[in-house]
Write a protein that holds these residues in place. Structure first.
Motif, PDB file in Angstrom:
ATOM      1  N   ILE A  31       0.855  -1.184   0.000  1.00 48.59           N
ATOM      2  CA  ILE A  31       0.000   0.000   0.000  1.00 48.59           C
ATOM      3  C   ILE A  31       0.892   1.235   0.000  1.00 48.59           C
ATOM      4  O   ILE A  31       2.057   1.176   0.399  1.00 48.59           O
ATOM      5  CB  ILE A  31      -0.976   0.059   1.196  1.00 48.59           C
ATOM      6  N   SER A  32       0.338   2.356  -0.426  1.00 47.83           N
ATOM      7  CA  SER A  32       1.106   3.596  -0.445  1.00 47.83           C
ATOM      8  C   SER A  32       1.128   4.210   0.955  1.00 47.83           C
ATOM      9  O   SER A  32       0.325   3.858   1.822  1.00 47.83           O
ATOM     10  CB  SER A  32       0.500   4.590  -1.439  1.00 47.83           C
ATOM     11  N   ASP A  33       2.036   5.150   1.151  1.00 49.75           N
ATOM     12  CA  ASP A  33       2.139   5.810   2.461  1.00 49.75           C
ATOM     13  C   ASP A  33       0.915   6.658   2.755  1.00 49.75           C
ATOM     14  O   ASP A  33       0.537   6.830   3.918  1.00 49.75           O
ATOM     15  CB  ASP A  33       3.401   6.673   2.505  1.00 49.75           C
ATOM     16  N   LYS A  34       0.276   7.191   1.727  1.00 53.65           N
ATOM     17  CA  LYS A  34      -0.941   7.973   1.944  1.00 53.65           C
ATOM     18  C   LYS A  34      -2.077   7.069   2.415  1.00 53.65           C
ATOM     19  O   LYS A  34      -2.943   7.497   3.178  1.00 53.65           O
ATOM     20  CB  LYS A  34      -1.325   8.703   0.652  1.00 53.65           C
ATOM     21  N   THR A  35      -2.087   5.830   1.978  1.00 51.04           N
ATOM     22  CA  THR A  35      -3.076   4.865   2.445  1.00 51.04           C
ATOM     23  C   THR A  35      -2.811   4.455   3.885  1.00 51.04           C
ATOM     24  O   THR A  35      -3.733   4.319   4.691  1.00 51.04           O
ATOM     25  CB  THR A  35      -3.040   3.615   1.550  1.00 51.04           C
ATOM     26  N   ARG A  36      -1.539   4.301   4.235  1.00 55.84           N
ATOM     27  CA  ARG A  36      -1.148   3.756   5.536  1.00 55.84           C
ATOM     28  C   ARG A  36      -1.240   4.782   6.664  1.00 55.84           C
ATOM     29  O   ARG A  36      -1.559   4.423   7.803  1.00 55.84           O
ATOM     30  CB  ARG A  36       0.288   3.227   5.440  1.00 55.84           C
ATOM     31  N   HIS A  37      -0.949   6.039   6.384  1.00 48.92           N
ATOM     32  CA  HIS A  37      -0.730   6.990   7.476  1.00 48.92           C
ATOM     33  C   HIS A  37      -1.685   8.178   7.545  1.00 48.92           C
ATOM     34  O   HIS A  37      -1.288   9.252   8.018  1.00 48.92           O
ATOM     35  CB  HIS A  37       0.705   7.515   7.395  1.00 48.92           C
ATOM     36  N   PRO A  38      -2.951   8.035   7.141  1.00 51.37           N
ATOM     37  CA  PRO A  38      -3.885   9.136   7.426  1.00 51.37           C
ATOM     38  C   PRO A  38      -4.578   8.962   8.775  1.00 51.37           C
ATOM     39  O   PRO A  38      -5.563   9.631   9.061  1.00 51.37           O
ATOM     40  CB  PRO A  38      -4.894   9.026   6.281  1.00 51.37           C
ATOM     41  N   VAL A  39      -4.058   8.036   9.605  1.00 48.95           N
ATOM     42  CA  VAL A  39      -4.744   7.642  10.835  1.00 48.95           C
ATOM     43  C   VAL A  39      -4.986   8.830  11.753  1.00 48.95           C
ATOM     44  O   VAL A  39      -6.096   9.011  12.283  1.00 48.95           O
ATOM     45  CB  VAL A  39      -3.939   6.539  11.556  1.00 48.95           C
ATOM     46  N   ASP A  40      -3.967   9.669  11.961  1.00 45.54           N
ATOM     47  CA  ASP A  40      -4.181  10.814  12.842  1.00 45.54           C
ATOM     48  C   ASP A  40      -5.137  11.817  12.217  1.00 45.54           C
ATOM     49  O   ASP A  40      -5.815  12.565  12.932  1.00 45.54           O
ATOM     50  CB  ASP A  40      -2.850  11.483  13.198  1.00 45.54           C
ATOM     51  N   GLY A  41      -5.244  11.828  10.900  1.00 42.04           N
ATOM     52  CA  GLY A  41      -6.197  12.711  10.237  1.00 42.04           C
ATOM     53  C   GLY A  41      -7.639  12.300  10.454  1.00 42.04           C
ATOM     54  O   GLY A  41      -8.555  13.115  10.290  1.00 42.04           O
ATOM     55  N   LEU A  42      -7.865  11.036  10.817  1.00 40.37           N
ATOM     56  CA  LEU A  42      -9.223  10.574  11.127  1.00 40.37           C
ATOM     57  C   LEU A  42      -9.696  11.098  12.481  1.00 40.37           C
ATOM     58  O   LEU A  42     -10.894  11.043  12.778  1.00 40.37           O
ATOM     59  CB  LEU A  42      -9.270   9.043  11.127  1.00 40.37           C
ATOM     60  N   ARG A  43      -8.765  11.583  13.312  1.00 37.49           N
ATOM     61  CA  ARG A  43      -9.117  11.993  14.677  1.00 37.49           C
ATOM     62  C   ARG A  43      -9.288  13.494  14.814  1.00 37.49           C
ATOM     63  O   ARG A  43     -10.051  13.954  15.656  1.00 37.49           O
ATOM     64  CB  ARG A  43      -8.033  11.539  15.656  1.00 37.49           C
ATOM     65  N   VAL A  44      -8.530  14.278  14.048  1.00 40.10           N
ATOM     66  CA  VAL A  44      -8.487  15.726  14.284  1.00 40.10           C
ATOM     67  C   VAL A  44      -9.313  16.479  13.248  1.00 40.10           C
ATOM     68  O   VAL A  44      -9.565  15.986  12.147  1.00 40.10           O
ATOM     69  CB  VAL A  44      -7.028  16.243  14.274  1.00 40.10           C
ATOM     70  N   GLN A  45      -9.738  17.664  13.621  1.00 36.24           N
ATOM     71  CA  GLN A  45     -10.503  18.566  12.770  1.00 36.24           C
ATOM     72  C   GLN A  45     -11.795  17.915  12.293  1.00 36.24           C
ATOM     73  O   GLN A  45     -12.296  18.221  11.210  1.00 36.24           O
ATOM     74  CB  GLN A  45      -9.652  19.024  11.573  1.00 36.24           C
ATOM     75  N   ARG A  46     -12.355  17.021  13.122  1.00 32.07           N
ATOM     76  CA  ARG A  46     -13.566  16.307  12.752  1.00 32.07           C
ATOM     77  C   ARG A  46     -14.812  17.135  13.028  1.00 32.07           C
ATOM     78  O   ARG A  46     -14.881  17.900  13.993  1.00 32.07           O
ATOM     79  CB  ARG A  46     -13.671  14.984  13.513  1.00 32.07           C
ATOM     80  N   LEU A  47     -15.806  16.962  12.200  1.00 30.23           N
ATOM     81  CA  LEU A  47     -17.124  17.530  12.424  1.00 30.23           C
ATOM     82  C   LEU A  47     -17.914  16.530  13.267  1.00 30.23           C
ATOM     83  O   LEU A  47     -18.125  15.394  12.838  1.00 30.23           O
ATOM     84  CB  LEU A  47     -17.834  17.777  11.097  1.00 30.23           C
ATOM     85  N   ASP A  48     -18.313  16.943  14.470  1.00 27.42           N
ATOM     86  CA  ASP A  48     -18.983  16.000  15.367  1.00 27.42           C
ATOM     87  C   ASP A  48     -20.387  16.447  15.759  1.00 27.42           C
ATOM     88  O   ASP A  48     -21.029  15.832  16.609  1.00 27.42           O
ATOM     89  CB  ASP A  48     -18.147  15.770  16.625  1.00 27.42           C
ATOM     90  N   ARG A  49     -20.868  17.546  15.141  1.00 27.56           N
ATOM     91  CA  ARG A  49     -22.234  18.005  15.401  1.00 27.56           C
ATOM     92  C   ARG A  49     -22.662  18.894  14.242  1.00 27.56           C
ATOM     93  O   ARG A  49     -21.828  19.428  13.512  1.00 27.56           O
ATOM     94  CB  ARG A  49     -22.317  18.779  16.721  1.00 27.56           C
ATOM     95  N   PRO A  50     -23.978  19.076  14.061  1.00 26.06           N
ATOM     96  CA  PRO A  50     -24.424  19.995  13.013  1.00 26.06           C
ATOM     97  C   PRO A  50     -24.074  21.446  13.368  1.00 26.06           C
ATOM     98  O   PRO A  50     -23.950  21.796  14.551  1.00 26.06           O
ATOM     99  CB  PRO A  50     -25.945  19.790  12.989  1.00 26.06           C
ATOM    100  N   TYR A  51     -23.938  22.268  12.333  1.00 29.70           N
ATOM    101  CA  TYR A  51     -23.654  23.691  12.521  1.00 29.70           C
ATOM    102  C   TYR A  51     -24.559  24.505  11.599  1.00 29.70           C
ATOM    103  O   TYR A  51     -24.898  24.070  10.486  1.00 29.70           O
ATOM    104  CB  TYR A  51     -22.196  24.018  12.193  1.00 29.70           C
ATOM    105  N   LEU A  52     -24.913  25.710  12.073  1.00 26.88           N
ATOM    106  CA  LEU A  52     -25.696  26.660  11.291  1.00 26.88           C
ATOM    107  C   LEU A  52     -24.942  27.975  11.215  1.00 26.88           C
ATOM    108  O   LEU A  52     -24.345  28.400  12.212  1.00 26.88           O
ATOM    109  CB  LEU A  52     -27.048  26.916  11.957  1.00 26.88           C
ATOM    110  N   ARG A  53     -24.994  28.630  10.067  1.00 29.72           N
ATOM    111  CA  ARG A  53     -24.333  29.930   9.946  1.00 29.72           C
ATOM    112  C   ARG A  53     -25.316  31.035  10.315  1.00 29.72           C
ATOM    113  O   ARG A  53     -26.388  31.158   9.713  1.00 29.72           O
ATOM    114  CB  ARG A  53     -23.809  30.123   8.523  1.00 29.72           C
ATOM    115  N   GLU A  54     -24.921  31.825  11.307  1.00 30.40           N
ATOM    116  CA  GLU A  54     -25.710  32.981  11.733  1.00 30.40           C
ATOM    117  C   GLU A  54     -24.791  34.177  11.875  1.00 30.40           C
ATOM    118  O   GLU A  54     -23.725  34.073  12.502  1.00 30.40           O
ATOM    119  CB  GLU A  54     -26.417  32.708  13.070  1.00 30.40           C
ATOM    120  N   ASN A  55     -25.185  35.280  11.270  1.00 26.98           N
ATOM    121  CA  ASN A  55     -24.383  36.508  11.323  1.00 26.98           C
ATOM    122  C   ASN A  55     -22.946  36.259  10.847  1.00 26.98           C
ATOM    123  O   ASN A  55     -21.990  36.791  11.410  1.00 26.98           O
ATOM    124  CB  ASN A  55     -24.378  37.085  12.743  1.00 26.98           C
ATOM    125  N   GLY A  56     -22.834  35.432   9.837  1.00 21.15           N
ATOM    126  CA  GLY A  56     -21.532  35.196   9.241  1.00 21.15           C
ATOM    127  C   GLY A  56     -20.668  34.177   9.950  1.00 21.15           C
ATOM    128  O   GLY A  56     -19.545  33.909   9.508  1.00 21.15           O
TER     129      GLY A  56
END
Length: 690
Positions: A264-289
């Motif tokens: 497998i390629s390194d991009k396949t093997r090592h996105p593991v930490d990317g699965l944990r950070v900067q995740r969307l874990d709830r809905p969001y609404l834009r209000e006043n920008g």
């Protein structure tokens, strides 16, 4: 075939087989450290010694051919003993020598629990040593951010060196010194540059090379293992996702001879930490920008208010690169119910249409079929960055025998010799007219292969010219499908199979994201673009990437390791990813979000479970039920149709759609490990340019 006796069992094997292969055919297990089925034979560990009747001493079974064995005095078949006293004593002697300098630090070694040396020491090790001198000490080496070294443990099997030289095609590692002073290292201790370097840690039979990002974090017995498929590119490599509790800890390759073999390629093997950070874990609404956290009810109400008041002609839907077939099918069903014709999945701008036939947008020769080709033309393709494991297959074919490879596009190091023909459409036109000698090579080949990459798919005239050239050189016949499209996105072929393209009068991808083009846009994970001003954007995805930053409503979805989903790779092979964990917080599987949203919009989708959704999917698209197989298309008819498109090619150079191999999707961009790899790659590119 040659008869040979292995521990009294008679087997017929090809004369070219080694004794090791013959023994395994007879069911005997032969220990080994340096031997690997996909690498050249080194014969330097001697752990595979067997007793060969008539030989003065035990022989290395990995390097001894069956054809070199002498028959008995009366013509009896050669006899091999794998469990005799002499064999066992010889292997115990080899093990004793291997352990002379080994630090024996198994309790703290990351490889403990899945170490070949540890396993074989259980069978052939002894409880004492006759070696009184100090053990050999070797300094640790820096070879990059992905592989950590502990070179005191190295047994000089050279698997890592042979893999990089033979499979990856780069001289990143080598040996210096001789005898006791021999060391495996990179050139001046630089970071390895291969996009496949993580595989050397899998190959290492001891703990000398281990994955650096996971060091001291996991033990193999702590992990639950789930078979899945990769979505970092369109190859669809077979992977195993290892999780501890809810958290993915590592991704390893699985053997699949039809796709990635066992790499497998390194991009396949090592996105593991990317699965944990900067995740969307709830809905969001834009209000006043600004985006604020919201409940699912609030988010759905805001969407319903916008959609119910909008003209269907001013509503559109986009599909990104990582979406599974199930959510694409659900989104298309919802858009059809709303009367929306503005649909598109071609985020890269490809001008491919399912109406031209399935064979017009898949890699028809299949990945194993590359090994049958005897001449290859790459048109606007850089397989090393766009489909690394497909590039490995081309290199494998080149190593099997003479192979002519021609490249039209960006000149680059493909890891095998190639003829650079030119940069763009002018070269393609000149080649078609016979102004390059490479045309004669293609015409003289029995099985020529034309591969059209993403850089050449944005202009129908270029696709037509490539298809006409494939016909002219005999690449497409009843016996040989030598025309293939090289995709870069895991979702692309599946979405095209479902017909997720503009309907009658509908806008395409770039038409929809133009400022003021639409009033409402459903964005299912399309993060490589930004929707223009004036549209109300509903983003459904996993990370706070470009799509979420532009959204008015954010719906948190599940990543590929957190759902059961179907993906269709660039060959058209249907595969299933399985859930290894659960999405964080309030995030849900994408098809379930769309099903719930359809209720609020008053167009309820006719399924309440994944099983029911798949039943409806298979009823409309039966080929998607054949997991693991490729439905053959009518390549001759499809290529005829493409060639008939005609048109005048605009004069332009082909530019690869993959600008940064390591950062091609939101999961990869969230990974610190891949960001470090990207930084090193840019540094190497700048040095090469100077």
């Amino acid at each position: 075939m040659t008869k040979i006796l292995v521990d009294g069992i008679e087997v017929d094997v090809p004369a070219e087989y080694t004794l090791l292969q013959a023994c395994e055919m007879a069911g005997a297990e032969i220990p080994r450290f340096c031997f690997h089925e996909r690498l050249s034979i080194a014969g330097n560990c001697r752990m595979c010694l067997v007793e060969l009747k008539g030989a003065p001493k035990p022989v290395a079974s990995c390097a001894y051919a069956v054809k070199d064995c002498r028959p008995g005095p009366n013509g009896e078949p050669p006899e091999v003993l794998t469990r005799s006293g002499q064999t066992k004593k010889a292997r115990e002697g080899v093990m004793e020598f291997l352990l002379i300098n080994h630090p024996l630090d198994c309790p703290i070694c990351d490889q403990g629990g899945h170490c070949d040396l540890q396993d074989q020491a259980m069978a052939y090790g002894v409880d004492s040593t006759r070696y009184g001198e100090n053990k050999r000490a070797v300094e640790e080496k820096y070879i990059g951010p992905l592989v950590r070294t502990a070179m005191n443990r190295c047994i000089h099997c050279t698997r890592c060196v042979r893999f990089l030289a033979e499979v990856a095609g780069v001289p990143d590692l080598g040996a210096i010194g001789r005898g006791e002073d021999m060391e495996i290292t990179s050139y001046l201790e630089q970071a390895m540059g291969s996009e496949l370097q993580g595989n050397v840690a899998d190959l290492c039979p001891v703990g000398a090379l281990v994955p650096k990002p996971q060091s001291y974090n996991i033990r193999p017995w702590e992990l639950s293992k789930t078979e899945s498929v990769d979505v970092m590119d369109a190859v669809g490599s077979a992977i195993r996702v290892d999780a501890r509790g809810r958290e993915v800890m590592q991704i390893e390759p699985r053997v699949n001879e039809d796709i990635n073999e066992e790499w497998i390629s390194d991009k396949t093997r090592h996105p593991v930490d990317g699965l944990r950070v900067q995740r969307l874990d709830r809905p969001y609404l834009r209000e006043n920008g600004r985006l604020r956290p919201a409940s699912w009810g609030e988010a759905f109400a805001a969407i319903a208010a916008k959609v119910k008041g909008a003209d269907p002609k001013r509503v559109g839907a986009l599909v990104g690169d990582l979406a599974g077939v199930e959510e694409i099918f659900a989104l298309k069903g919802l858009m059809t119910a709303l009367g929306v014709a503005n649909l598109d999945c071609r985020q890269g701008g490809e001008r491919l249409d399912p109406a031209w036939g399935r064979a017009s947008y898949v890699f028809n020769p299949t990945i194993p079929g590359i090994e049958a080709a005897d001449a290859i033309l790459l048109v606007g393709a850089n397989p090393r960055t766009e489909a690394s494991l497909l590039n490995v297959r081309i290199r494998k074919r080149w190593r099997m025998g003479p192979l002519a490879v021609g490249l039209i596009g960006e000149d680059t190091d493909l890891t095998y010799p190639h003829t650079y023909l030119g940069a763009g459409t002018d070269t393609l036109a000149a080649l078609a007219k016979g102004e390059h000698s490479f045309l004669e090579i293609l015409k003289g080949a029995e099985r020529p292969l034309v591969i059209v990459g993403g850089a050449a798919l944005a202009d129908p005239a270029v696709i037509a010219a490539a298809a006409a050239l494939a016909k002219d050189v005999g690449a497409v016949t009843a016996e040989w499908n030598g025309f293939g499209v090289l995709h870069t996105a895991a979702a692309r072929v599946g979405a095209l199979d479902l017909g997720f393209v503009p309907g009658v009068g509908g806008l395409d991808f770039f038409g929809m994201i133009a400022p003021g083009a639409l009033d409402v846009v459903f964005n299912l994970g399309a993060d490589e673009c930004t929707v223009g001003a004036g549209a109300f954007v509903i983003y459904q995805g996993t990370h706070g990437d470009r799509g979420a930053s532009r959204a008015d409503v954010v719906l948190p979805g599940a990543a590929y390791t957190e759902k059961s989903a179907t993906y269709v790779n660039l060959e058209g092979r249907v595969q299933q990813a399985n859930r290894a964990g659960f999405p964080p917080g309030d995030a849900r599987e994408d098809w379930a979000i769309l099903r719930a949203l359809s209720d609020v919009l008053g167009h309820r989708l006719p399924y309440d479970s994944l099983v029911a959704l798949r039943r409806a999917l298979y009823a409309e698209h039966p080929h998607l039920a054949a997991i693991g197989s490729v439905e053959p298309g009518d390549t001759v008819a499809a290529v005829d149709r493409l060639a008939g498109l005609g048109g005048t090619m605009a004069k332009a150079a082909f530019a690869s759609p993959v600008l940064d191999f390591y950062l091609t999707n939101p999961i990869a961009r969230a990974s610190r490990v891949l960001a470090e790899c990207s930084s090193l790659a840019r540094g190497r590119a700048l040095e090469a340019a100077e």
